[in-house]
Design a protein around this motif. Structure first.
Motif, mmCIF file in Angstrom:
data_model
loop_
_atom_site.group_PDB
_atom_site.id
_atom_site.type_symbol
_atom_site.label_atom_id
_atom_site.label_comp_id
_atom_site.label_asym_id
_atom_site.label_seq_id
_atom_site.Cartn_x
_atom_site.Cartn_y
_atom_site.Cartn_z
ATOM 1 N N PRO A 37 0.824 -1.215 0.000
ATOM 2 C CA PRO A 37 0.000 0.000 0.000
ATOM 3 C C PRO A 37 0.854 1.260 0.000
ATOM 4 C CG PRO A 37 -0.805 -1.540 1.641
ATOM 5 C CD PRO A 37 0.463 -2.127 1.090
ATOM 6 N N ALA A 38 1.993 1.200 0.672
ATOM 7 C CA ALA A 38 2.855 2.392 0.741
ATOM 8 C C ALA A 38 3.358 2.784 -0.647
ATOM 9 C CB ALA A 38 4.037 2.136 1.680
ATOM 10 N N TYR A 39 3.458 1.812 -1.518
ATOM 11 C CA TYR A 39 3.866 2.099 -2.896
ATOM 12 C C TYR A 39 2.846 3.017 -3.565
ATOM 13 C CZ TYR A 39 4.523 1.355 -7.902
ATOM 14 O OH TYR A 39 4.678 1.545 -9.245
ATOM 15 N N HIS A 40 1.591 2.738 -3.331
ATOM 16 C CA HIS A 40 0.545 3.546 -3.946
ATOM 17 C C HIS A 40 0.458 4.938 -3.319
ATOM 18 C CE1 HIS A 40 -0.778 0.164 -6.332
ATOM 19 N NE2 HIS A 40 -0.608 -0.574 -5.251
ATOM 20 N N TRP A 41 0.665 5.000 -2.002
ATOM 21 C CA TRP A 41 0.658 6.317 -1.364
ATOM 22 C C TRP A 41 1.790 7.164 -1.926
ATOM 23 C CZ3 TRP A 41 0.708 3.624 4.069
ATOM 24 C CH2 TRP A 41 -0.512 2.968 4.241
ATOM 25 N N MET A 42 2.964 6.550 -2.028
ATOM 26 C CA MET A 42 4.113 7.277 -2.556
ATOM 27 C C MET A 42 3.858 7.700 -4.002
ATOM 28 S SD MET A 42 7.028 8.570 -1.855
ATOM 29 C CE MET A 42 8.015 7.790 -0.551
ATOM 30 N N SER A 43 3.246 6.806 -4.771
ATOM 31 C CA SER A 43 2.963 7.132 -6.170
ATOM 32 C C SER A 43 2.103 8.387 -6.281
ATOM 33 C CB SER A 43 2.233 5.960 -6.835
ATOM 34 O OG SER A 43 3.067 4.828 -6.879
ATOM 35 N N GLU A 44 1.107 8.456 -5.434
ATOM 36 C CA GLU A 44 0.228 9.624 -5.484
ATOM 37 C C GLU A 44 0.951 10.886 -5.051
ATOM 38 O OE1 GLU A 44 -3.600 9.060 -3.793
ATOM 39 O OE2 GLU A 44 -4.017 7.314 -5.039
ATOM 40 N N ARG A 45 1.808 10.736 -4.077
ATOM 41 C CA ARG A 45 2.582 11.889 -3.607
ATOM 42 C C ARG A 45 3.531 12.365 -4.713
ATOM 43 N NH1 ARG A 45 3.071 16.601 -1.409
ATOM 44 N NH2 ARG A 45 5.061 16.970 -0.396
ATOM 45 N N MET A 46 4.147 11.421 -5.415
ATOM 46 C CA MET A 46 5.054 11.800 -6.504
ATOM 47 C C MET A 46 4.284 12.505 -7.627
ATOM 48 S SD MET A 46 8.100 11.102 -5.543
ATOM 49 C CE MET A 46 7.680 11.192 -3.790
ATOM 50 N N ALA A 47 3.073 12.024 -7.899
ATOM 51 C CA ALA A 47 2.258 12.658 -8.936
ATOM 52 C C ALA A 47 1.945 14.109 -8.577
ATOM 53 C CB ALA A 47 0.967 11.865 -9.144
ATOM 54 N N GLU A 48 1.693 14.336 -7.286
ATOM 55 C CA GLU A 48 1.461 15.706 -6.806
ATOM 56 C C GLU A 48 2.700 16.572 -6.995
ATOM 57 O OE1 GLU A 48 -1.135 14.743 -2.842
ATOM 58 O OE2 GLU A 48 0.538 16.152 -2.602
ATOM 59 N N LEU A 49 3.830 16.008 -6.542
ATOM 60 C CA LEU A 49 5.090 16.763 -6.546
ATOM 61 C C LEU A 49 5.575 17.098 -7.944
ATOM 62 C CD1 LEU A 49 7.335 15.023 -3.861
ATOM 63 C CD2 LEU A 49 6.387 17.348 -3.786
ATOM 64 N N VAL A 50 5.509 16.107 -8.838
ATOM 65 C CA VAL A 50 6.116 16.288 -10.150
ATOM 66 C C VAL A 50 5.414 17.403 -10.912
ATOM 67 C CG1 VAL A 50 4.738 14.643 -11.514
ATOM 68 C CG2 VAL A 50 7.159 14.996 -12.064
ATOM 69 N N ASP A 51 4.143 17.546 -10.612
ATOM 70 C CA ASP A 51 3.332 18.534 -11.313
ATOM 71 C C ASP A 51 3.817 19.963 -11.062
ATOM 72 O OD1 ASP A 51 1.110 18.610 -13.067
ATOM 73 O OD2 ASP A 51 -0.052 19.576 -11.478
ATOM 74 N N ARG A 52 4.558 20.141 -9.987
ATOM 75 C CA ARG A 52 5.053 21.492 -9.649
ATOM 76 C C ARG A 52 6.499 21.693 -10.071
ATOM 77 N NH1 ARG A 52 4.104 20.832 -3.356
ATOM 78 N NH2 ARG A 52 2.143 19.713 -3.471
ATOM 79 N N GLN A 53 7.092 20.678 -10.649
ATOM 80 C CA GLN A 53 8.509 20.787 -11.010
ATOM 81 C C GLN A 53 8.709 21.699 -12.211
ATOM 82 O OE1 GLN A 53 11.220 19.202 -9.351
ATOM 83 N NE2 GLN A 53 9.505 19.103 -7.911
ATOM 84 N N PRO A 54 9.751 22.515 -12.159
ATOM 85 C CA PRO A 54 10.051 23.340 -13.332
ATOM 86 C C PRO A 54 10.386 22.463 -14.534
ATOM 87 C CG PRO A 54 11.808 23.504 -11.662
ATOM 88 C CD PRO A 54 10.679 22.754 -11.034
ATOM 89 N N GLY A 55 9.834 22.813 -15.677
ATOM 90 C CA GLY A 55 10.156 22.083 -16.897
ATOM 91 C C GLY A 55 9.366 20.801 -17.098
ATOM 92 N N PHE A 56 8.458 20.503 -16.177
ATOM 93 C CA PHE A 56 7.634 19.296 -16.319
ATOM 94 C C PHE A 56 6.538 19.540 -17.354
ATOM 95 C CE2 PHE A 56 3.792 16.933 -14.861
ATOM 96 C CZ PHE A 56 4.249 15.651 -15.108
ATOM 97 N N LEU A 57 6.405 18.614 -18.318
ATOM 98 C CA LEU A 57 5.437 18.804 -19.405
ATOM 99 C C LEU A 57 4.243 17.856 -19.346
ATOM 100 C CD1 LEU A 57 7.988 19.152 -22.376
ATOM 101 C CD2 LEU A 57 6.944 20.982 -21.017
ATOM 102 N N GLY A 58 4.367 16.790 -18.580
ATOM 103 C CA GLY A 58 3.266 15.832 -18.527
ATOM 104 C C GLY A 58 3.788 14.422 -18.325
ATOM 105 N N TRP A 59 2.886 13.476 -18.101
ATOM 106 C CA TRP A 59 3.304 12.104 -17.911
ATOM 107 C C TRP A 59 2.156 11.153 -18.211
ATOM 108 C CZ3 TRP A 59 1.482 9.003 -13.640
ATOM 109 C CH2 TRP A 59 0.646 9.700 -12.750
ATOM 110 N N GLU A 60 2.516 9.918 -18.481
ATOM 111 C CA GLU A 60 1.554 8.845 -18.741
ATOM 112 C C GLU A 60 2.040 7.614 -18.006
ATOM 113 O OE1 GLU A 60 2.251 9.037 -22.876
ATOM 114 O OE2 GLU A 60 0.657 10.491 -23.251
#
Lengths: 140, 140
Positions: A37-60
């Motif tokens: 389960p911690a893998y999924h929590w971390m995944s969601e947290r990373m999705a939140e974080l990456v969205d604020r990164q400079p130069g981030f264009l998107g992900w799939e």
């Protein structure tokens, strides 16, 4: 995402809307060792974080029921990729991924040179593949 | 695979074992319109065919239960990509994909510049990310 492998379990399927190339792609392919389960929590947290990164264009991201996952993130520059790689929480996720979650993974950094989008029923429906041209176009 | 979207439903999860970069990646991300058995038959046929293509280095594919699929195929050259694009049965699959199977897709052609592999418990376990360096290494 590279080194942390966020998943899209709870996100609607959506394709990244990236600008015209060139830009960079980080292709992260992985096989999970355990279902934590911690893998999924971390995944969601990373999705939140990456969205604020400079130069981030998107992900799939997709993970098959058999356990193979592919996440591709898109970036404006190598500098942006390097910056995300070193992001503090992301570093922790990377370490945890190696210690606990992943049986195996590959990270590839690639320069996207061409892209096309197809949408059923739209004008662009006739565009199927990016033009592949190795030589510069001839004179006109 | 680009334009045809083979899936790995019946294949074991496995990561592509590609040579050292550079090489090319075709990143095919798609959302299905319908769940058609013929889509799966075609996918398996494409997996058979691609394996015999000149310059083909491997592929990885995952489709999430929500319907987002990512297939990445790896190629020795752009010429090899172009050759596969024009393969006869593959062309038919591409057309069918546009007419019937796909709601939306993106195809990106990218030049893979760096790659790392992690395997739990192996020596390479300490390798986590490809070196990201925009400038040439300094003198030594």
């Amino acid at each position: 995402m590279p080194g942390s492998g966020w998943a899209t379990d709870r996100l609607p399927p959506e394709l990244a809307r990236t600008p015209e190339p060139p830009y960079y792609a980080v292709i992260f392919s992985s096989i999970l060792r355990i279902d934590d389960p911690a893998y999924h929590w971390m995944s969601e947290r990373m999705a939140e974080l990456v969205d604020r990164q400079p130069g981030f264009l998107g992900w799939e991201s997709a993970r098959s029921p058999e356990g193979l996952g592919i996440t591709v993130s898109y970036w404006a520059s190598l500098e942006a990729v390097a910056h995300w790689k070193e992001q503090h929480e992301h570093r922790i996720a990377q370490r945890r991924g190696q210690e606990v979650w992943y049986a195996r993974y590959t990270i590839r950094i690639a320069h996207v040179e061409r892209a096309v989008v197809f949408s059923a029923g739209s004008e662009s429906g006739s565009v199927d593949w990016p033009a592949i041209r190795q030589d510069p176009p001839g004179g006109r």
